[in-house]
Design a protein around this motif. Structure first.
Motif, PDB file in Angstrom:
ATOM      1  N   SER A   1       2.959   0.790  -6.325  1.00 48.14           N
ATOM      2  CA  SER A   1       3.986  -0.122  -6.866  1.00 48.14           C
ATOM      3  C   SER A   1       4.342   0.230  -8.301  1.00 48.14           C
ATOM      4  CB  SER A   1       3.465  -1.557  -6.819  1.00 48.14           C
ATOM      5  OG  SER A   1       2.323  -1.700  -7.646  1.00 48.14           O
TER       6      SER A   1
ATOM      7  N   GLN B   1       7.316  -3.573  -3.423  1.00 50.29           N
ATOM      8  CA  GLN B   1       6.417  -4.541  -4.061  1.00 50.29           C
ATOM      9  C   GLN B   1       7.227  -5.583  -4.842  1.00 50.29           C
ATOM     10  OE1 GLN B   1       5.286  -5.222  -7.392  1.00 50.29           O
ATOM     11  NE2 GLN B   1       3.721  -6.624  -6.606  1.00 50.29           N
TER      12      GLN B   1
ATOM     13  N   LEU C   1       8.665  -8.433  -2.683  1.00 54.60           N
ATOM     14  CA  LEU C   1       7.741  -9.409  -2.080  1.00 54.60           C
ATOM     15  C   LEU C   1       8.030 -10.848  -2.519  1.00 54.60           C
ATOM     16  CD1 LEU C   1       4.312  -7.519  -2.103  1.00 54.60           C
ATOM     17  CD2 LEU C   1       5.895  -7.909  -0.196  1.00 54.60           C
TER      18      LEU C   1
ATOM     19  N   ILE D   1       1.854 -13.743  -5.506  1.00 47.63           N
ATOM     20  CA  ILE D   1       1.731 -12.315  -5.188  1.00 47.63           C
ATOM     21  C   ILE D   1       0.761 -11.702  -6.196  1.00 47.63           C
ATOM     22  CG2 ILE D   1       2.951 -10.148  -4.826  1.00 47.63           C
ATOM     23  CD1 ILE D   1       3.905 -12.359  -2.993  1.00 47.63           C
TER      24      ILE D   1
ATOM     25  N   ILE E   1      -1.967  -8.266  -7.180  1.00 53.11           N
ATOM     26  CA  ILE E   1      -2.211  -6.839  -6.953  1.00 53.11           C
ATOM     27  C   ILE E   1      -3.714  -6.589  -7.012  1.00 53.11           C
ATOM     28  CG2 ILE E   1      -1.868  -4.510  -7.863  1.00 53.11           C
ATOM     29  CD1 ILE E   1       0.843  -5.344  -8.843  1.00 53.11           C
TER      30      ILE E   1
ATOM     31  N   TRP F   1      -2.877  -9.474   3.305  1.00 56.23           N
ATOM     32  CA  TRP F   1      -3.203  -8.210   2.640  1.00 56.23           C
ATOM     33  C   TRP F   1      -2.174  -7.166   3.079  1.00 56.23           C
ATOM     34  CZ3 TRP F   1      -7.667  -6.942  -0.401  1.00 56.23           C
ATOM     35  CH2 TRP F   1      -8.563  -8.007  -0.588  1.00 56.23           C
ATOM     36  N   ILE F   2      -1.700  -6.353   2.122  1.00 56.83           N
ATOM     37  CA  ILE F   2      -0.744  -5.292   2.447  1.00 56.83           C
ATOM     38  C   ILE F   2      -1.310  -3.961   1.958  1.00 56.83           C
ATOM     39  CG2 ILE F   2       1.584  -4.380   2.074  1.00 56.83           C
ATOM     40  CD1 ILE F   2       2.547  -7.244   1.685  1.00 56.83           C
TER      41      ILE F   2
ATOM     42  N   THR G   1      -0.280 -13.532  -1.058  1.00 53.25           N
ATOM     43  CA  THR G   1      -0.232 -12.165  -0.539  1.00 53.25           C
ATOM     44  C   THR G   1      -0.821 -11.202  -1.554  1.00 53.25           C
ATOM     45  OG1 THR G   1       1.742 -12.673   0.765  1.00 53.25           O
ATOM     46  CG2 THR G   1       1.299 -10.339   0.299  1.00 53.25           C
TER      47      THR G   1
ATOM     48  N   TRP H   1      -1.217  -7.320  -2.659  1.00 52.35           N
ATOM     49  CA  TRP H   1      -0.729  -5.936  -2.546  1.00 52.35           C
ATOM     50  C   TRP H   1      -1.841  -5.006  -3.021  1.00 52.35           C
ATOM     51  CZ3 TRP H   1       3.647  -3.161  -1.086  1.00 52.35           C
ATOM     52  CH2 TRP H   1       3.734  -1.845  -1.562  1.00 52.35           C
ATOM     53  N   ASP H   2      -2.224  -4.069  -2.190  1.00 50.29           N
ATOM     54  CA  ASP H   2      -3.333  -3.185  -2.550  1.00 50.29           C
ATOM     55  C   ASP H   2      -2.861  -1.975  -3.356  1.00 50.29           C
ATOM     56  OD1 ASP H   2      -6.095  -1.952  -2.209  1.00 50.29           O
ATOM     57  OD2 ASP H   2      -4.784  -0.413  -1.364  1.00 50.29           O
ATOM     58  N   GLU H   3      -3.530  -1.734  -4.459  1.00 46.37           N
ATOM     59  CA  GLU H   3      -3.324  -0.518  -5.257  1.00 46.37           C
ATOM     60  C   GLU H   3      -4.597   0.321  -5.321  1.00 46.37           C
ATOM     61  OE1 GLU H   3      -0.871   1.030  -7.095  1.00 46.37           O
ATOM     62  OE2 GLU H   3       0.577  -0.276  -6.100  1.00 46.37           O
TER      63      GLU H   3
END
Length: 400
Positions: free
Chosen positions: A38, A50, A53, A62, A64, A82-83, A239, A241-243
């Motif tokens: 992202s 991202q 979202l 949201i 990270i 989880w994304i 939610t 967002w996976d980094e």
């Protein structure tokens, strides 16, 4: 030698500065790295999706994730989204168990990846068929157009969503039939590229074409529409967002460009350069040659007169000694006071008093004694001693 060394330092510093400036100003070639991050606005980064979202989940938080699942996962409140979007989804057995435990307790996990590591494959018995464009002499930017579509009539379009064929040719070839698996999307050939697996109280959404969620495609209206519709299967709630599980990358291929592209690294780089420059400047000052302390030349005429006087004193010729002392005294007046001694009149004595800083009466008494001794053919030791004392006193008191 020192000037030469300092010149080398300045030349080296100048070359380093020019090199850094050239690296900074050099036009950046387009980076085609599949980062899915992202933070990247490159074609295959995940910046756009991202940032979309909040539109997909307008009332939900949201966040990270930059930590391993076992550190970030909230087991007391597992009902979150989880994304994960990456080329390959690779977590170990322990992390897979934690993730599936979260899903079993109600979490919804969206994973877009071409391949899945062994731990997740074994758990779900899923398999993907990867039609690698590089192995089939194709290109990831192959201009042949293929379409993907949803199976849900409310989401699908009549002609499907167009993409480069090479980006849609990975699909799910197998999955565990004991699970409740639903095909949510298919590619041009009708193969499933988007499936849902009901797992306990939660759901797993697996997509085999992660490139469809990158900036390159999401920037288009149809691409953004497809990506948001795919993510719309996730329920509206917090939610993540996976980094953390993104591939490690270096921007641009140049170490210097990568350093200057990162805010903190660039500050460290410029501070280091400034430190080197300051070190060169201050070291140059400290290395300057030391100016030797040259002592003022001593007036040795007095010592010489005393030495000569001592030699004549040993012979007992007092008048000769007195003449020598008077002669050296006049030489002292000429050399140190800058006055002519050819004629010592009243005005000259006044000048001697002014330049020597001695009272004029003392000067007059000294010259009276000199005139008296000079007019005599012989003098005794007492007179010589008196002359010597008066002349020595003049030397001691004279300010020049």
């Amino acid at each position: 030698m020192f000037k030469k060394e300092r010149t080398y330092y300045f030349i080296l510093g100048g070359l380093i500065f020019i090199y850094v400036l050239a690296q900074i100003l050099r036009p950046r070639p387009l980076d085609w790295t599949e980062s899915f991050s992202s933070e990247d606005k490159i074609p295959y980064g995940g910046y756009l999706i991202q940032n979309l979202l909040p539109a997909a989940f307008p009332d939900d938080q949201i966040t990270i994730n930059r930590s391993p699942i076992f550190e970030y996962a909230d087991t007391t409140n597992p009902r979150k989204n989880w994304i994960f979007i990456n080329k390959s989804f690779g977590i170990d057995r322990w992390e897979t168990d934690i993730l599936l435990s979260l899903v079993e307790q109600g979490a919804s996990v969206f994973i877009a990846a071409r391949t899945f590591e062994q731990a997740l494959q074994d758990s779900l018995e899923i398999g993907t068929y990867l039609n690698n464009p590089f192995l089939t002499s194709g290109s990831i930017l192959d201009e042949d157009t293929a379409h993907v579509n949803f199976t849900n009539p409310q989401l699908k379009t009549e002609s499907g969503f167009p993409y480069y064929q090479s980006t849609t040719e990975t699909y799910f070839s197998s999955f565990d039939s004991t699970f409740q698996v639903t095909s949510l999307g298919v590619n041009d050939e009708g193969n499933p590229n988007f499936i849902r697996i009901q797992f306990g109280e939660g759901e797993l959404f697996l997509h085999s074409n992660p490139t469809l969620f990158t900036n390159y495609f999401v920037r288009e209206e149809s691409g953004a529409d497809y990506a948001l519709k795919a993510l719309s299967y996730l329920p509206e709630r917090e939610t993540i967002w996976d980094e953390y599980y993104k591939d490690v990358r270096l921007a641009g291929g140049s170490v210097v460009r990568y350093v200057v592209s990162e805010e903190h690294l660039s500050w460290t780089w410029f501070i280091s350069l400034s430190g080197v420059l300051l070190f060169m400047i201050f070291r140059a000052k400290r290395k300057q040659q030391i100016i030797p302390n040259i002592e003022a030349p001593k007036n040795s005429s007095i010592e010489f007169a005393r030495t000569i006087g001592s030699l004549y004193l040993e012979k007992g010729d007092h008048k000769l000694i007195a003449d020598k002392k008077i002669r050296f005294f006049f030489d002292y007046i000429r050399s140190n006071l800058g006055l002519d001694t050819s004629e010592i009149d009243r005005e000259r004595k006044h000048d001697i008093a002014l330049r020597s800083g001695i009272e004029e009466t003392e000067i007059q008494a000294l010259f009276d004694l000199i005139d008296k001794i000079s007019s005599q053919d012989n003098i005794n030791q007492k007179e010589l001693k008196l002359l010597t004392e008066r002349i020595d006193e003049f030397y001691n008191l004279s300010q020049r």
